[in-house]
Design an enzyme around this catalytic site. Sequence first.
Site, PDB file in Angstrom:
ATOM      1  CB  CYS A  36      -9.684 -23.949 -10.964  1.00 55.10           C
ATOM      2  SG  CYS A  36      -9.830 -25.518 -10.063  1.00 55.10           S
TER       3      CYS A  36
ATOM      4  CE1 TYR B 267      28.320 -46.441   2.927  1.00 57.80           C
ATOM      5  CE2 TYR B 267      26.640 -46.849   1.255  1.00 57.80           C
ATOM      6  CZ  TYR B 267      27.928 -47.019   1.729  1.00 57.80           C
ATOM      7  OH  TYR B 267      28.817 -47.757   0.998  1.00 57.80           O
TER       8      TYR B 267
ATOM      9  CG  HIS C   1      13.617 -42.222 -14.902  1.00 56.26           C
ATOM     10  ND1 HIS C   1      14.289 -43.400 -14.674  1.00 56.26           N
ATOM     11  CD2 HIS C   1      14.287 -41.598 -15.891  1.00 56.26           C
ATOM     12  CE1 HIS C   1      15.335 -43.469 -15.490  1.00 56.26           C
ATOM     13  NE2 HIS C   1      15.349 -42.384 -16.249  1.00 56.26           N
TER      14      HIS C   1
ATOM     15  CD  GLN D  15       6.936 -26.786 -12.105  1.00 56.44           C
ATOM     16  OE1 GLN D  15       7.765 -25.977 -12.521  1.00 56.44           O
ATOM     17  NE2 GLN D  15       6.805 -27.071 -10.832  1.00 56.44           N
TER      18      GLN D  15
ATOM     19  CD  GLN E 106      19.999 -49.628   2.271  1.00 51.62           C
ATOM     20  OE1 GLN E 106      19.286 -48.669   2.518  1.00 51.62           O
ATOM     21  NE2 GLN E 106      19.765 -50.842   2.717  1.00 51.62           N
TER      22      GLN E 106
ATOM     23  CG  ASN F  36       7.605 -32.009  -8.492  1.00 56.77           C
ATOM     24  OD1 ASN F  36       8.370 -32.947  -8.639  1.00 56.77           O
ATOM     25  ND2 ASN F  36       7.982 -30.752  -8.578  1.00 56.77           N
TER      26      ASN F  36
ATOM     27  CG  HIS G  35      -9.108 -28.498  -7.717  1.00 55.51           C
ATOM     28  ND1 HIS G  35      -8.049 -27.630  -7.876  1.00 55.51           N
ATOM     29  CD2 HIS G  35      -9.110 -28.863  -6.404  1.00 55.51           C
ATOM     30  CE1 HIS G  35      -7.437 -27.475  -6.700  1.00 55.51           C
ATOM     31  NE2 HIS G  35      -8.052 -28.205  -5.800  1.00 55.51           N
TER      32      HIS G  35
ATOM     33  CG  HIS H 248       0.194 -28.812 -12.005  1.00 56.31           C
ATOM     34  ND1 HIS H 248      -0.338 -29.132 -10.775  1.00 56.31           N
ATOM     35  CD2 HIS H 248       1.443 -28.345 -11.748  1.00 56.31           C
ATOM     36  CE1 HIS H 248       0.540 -28.853  -9.820  1.00 56.31           C
ATOM     37  NE2 HIS H 248       1.641 -28.385 -10.380  1.00 56.31           N
TER      38      HIS H 248
ATOM     39  CB  SER I 261       2.863 -25.381  -5.172  1.00 57.43           C
ATOM     40  OG  SER I 261       2.491 -25.274  -6.536  1.00 57.43           O
TER      41      SER I 261
ATOM     42  CG  HIS J 256      -5.902 -28.069 -11.038  1.00 59.46           C
ATOM     43  ND1 HIS J 256      -7.146 -27.498 -10.995  1.00 59.46           N
ATOM     44  CD2 HIS J 256      -5.726 -28.486 -12.323  1.00 59.46           C
ATOM     45  CE1 HIS J 256      -7.695 -27.560 -12.188  1.00 59.46           C
ATOM     46  NE2 HIS J 256      -6.856 -28.160 -13.016  1.00 59.46           N
TER      47      HIS J 256
ATOM     48  CB  CYS K 198      -7.469 -24.048  -7.556  1.00 63.89           C
ATOM     49  SG  CYS K 198      -6.309 -24.822  -8.693  1.00 63.89           S
TER      50      CYS K 198
HETATM   51  P1  H2U Z   1       4.401 -27.418  -8.668  1.00 62.86           P
HETATM   52  O1  H2U Z   1       3.101 -27.780  -8.015  1.00 62.86           O
HETATM   53  O2  H2U Z   1       5.115 -28.600  -9.260  1.00 62.86           O
HETATM   54  O3  H2U Z   1       5.247 -26.602  -7.764  1.00 62.86           O
HETATM   55  O4  H2U Z   1       4.038 -26.480  -9.946  1.00 62.86           O
HETATM   56  C1  H2U Z   1       3.303 -25.321  -9.862  1.00 62.86           C
HETATM   57  C2  H2U Z   1       3.988 -24.271 -10.672  1.00 62.86           C
HETATM   58  O5  H2U Z   1       3.048 -23.242 -10.946  1.00 62.86           O
HETATM   59  C3  H2U Z   1       5.151 -23.608  -9.949  1.00 62.86           C
HETATM   60  O6  H2U Z   1       6.316 -23.774 -10.704  1.00 62.86           O
HETATM   61  C4  H2U Z   1       3.683 -22.006 -10.932  1.00 62.86           C
HETATM   62  C5  H2U Z   1       4.752 -22.134  -9.863  1.00 62.86           C
HETATM   63  O7  H2U Z   1       5.834 -21.295 -10.157  1.00 62.86           O
HETATM   64  N1  H2U Z   1       2.693 -20.968 -10.649  1.00 62.86           N
HETATM   65  C6  H2U Z   1       2.395 -20.037 -11.632  1.00 62.86           C
HETATM   66  O8  H2U Z   1       3.005 -20.043 -12.691  1.00 62.86           O
HETATM   67  N2  H2U Z   1       1.402 -19.115 -11.417  1.00 62.86           N
HETATM   68  C7  H2U Z   1       0.698 -19.021 -10.251  1.00 62.86           C
HETATM   69  O9  H2U Z   1      -0.201 -18.218 -10.143  1.00 62.86           O
HETATM   70  C8  H2U Z   1       1.042 -19.895  -9.109  1.00 62.86           C
HETATM   71  C9  H2U Z   1       2.033 -20.960  -9.372  1.00 62.86           C
HETATM   72 ZN    ZN Z   2      -7.843 -26.349  -9.473  1.00 66.94          ZN
END
Ligand code: H2U
Ligand code: ZN
Length: 338
Positions: free
Chosen positions: A53, A316, A298, A168, A323, A153, A113, A166, A161, A164, A50
């Site tokens: 981590c 739609y 939100h 943004q 809707q 997200n 994690h 987190h 992505s 873990h 990860c």
């Molecule tokens: P998301 O899981 O919401 O995509 O956020 C992960 C963010 O972490 C993503 O914007 C960043 C990606 O650009 N990232 C890093 O800054 N460094 C990394 O080594 C991998 C991902």
């Molecule tokens: Zn992790």
Amino acid sequence: MFDWKQDPHRRYNPLTREWVLVSPHRTQRPWQGQVEAGHDAARPQYDPQCYLCPGNPRAGGARNPDYTSTFVFDNDYASLRPDTPFDRFEQAGLLVAESEPGICRVVCFSPRHDLTIANMETQDLRKVVDAWVEQYSDLGSRPFINYVQIFENRGPMMGASNPHPHCQIWSGHSIPNEVAKEQASQLAWRGQRGDCLLCGYLDLEREARERIVDENECFTAVVPFWAIWPFETMVISRRHLASLDVLTAAERDALADILKRATARYDRLFQVSFPYSMGFHQRPTDGLSHEEWHMHLHFHPPLLRSATVRKFLVGYELLATPQRDITPEAAAEKLRGV
Ligand code: H2U
Ligand code: ZN
């Protein structure tokens, strides 16, 4: 006679001044609560692969410290960059573009994690709130940053992505679209009526209690009257306050508490680690006082009926008006019931 619980109608969102179509009669088939339990793979507390981590290498060569609480770093793949020069392009009022400087960061909520907001301890979530306040103030204090968007997200369904825990932060020079709509509405409301749009809305909801999902002494979680997503919620501060930086210590604790409560309800109702996009809307950091702004969050969850049935905004909804089938009142009742 028109039946608001059954008959098709549209509802007005005073924050965006847009409408949503509600078609409750389409939910004829009874809902059985959780239909299928989701299949959350058990996660280890530490994942050597990860990039969030503690102690692990990130893309681009940086290595995370052995952090023990929250950890903030500049996004290695930032969408906005602070050194972007100002420029503007315009042709016949039809082709218009502007440069957009900014700063993007990632906030790790915990070294663990395997955790989520729903199963973190409230005292640890309080540290996440503190990190948000600090980031809002730090980024917002820069002259070229006029809006700080904090968002999470959650879950692969929402495009996260990495599991873990987190969020943004994208902070930039312009006021983003959704924020600009809400700002214009709140400003117009205050100008015409002299009071706050969301204070008024909260009073109505707290009297009706029909759409309230949960609350504590400082925050109320509600399925808004005008919700688009089936289980969309808003978390609204009870006090009229514009931004994270003016929260009292008690309000910071209460924010941690309501976040845990609200996300845990989602997890319980759907029997899965619930996916969503969530984020704050608050006062732009453009140097104005923005008395019209009432800070809120939100939650936009994509799920419709079960862990595996999701709603898509297509057809739609994409071309005309969003809707929904299940009414906000019915959704709130289900969330209250778990
Ligand atoms: P998301 O899981 O919401 O995509 O956020 C992960 C963010 O972490 C993503 O914007 C960043 C990606 O650009 N990232 C890093 O800054 N460094 C990394 O080594 C991998 C991902
Ligand atoms: Zn992790």
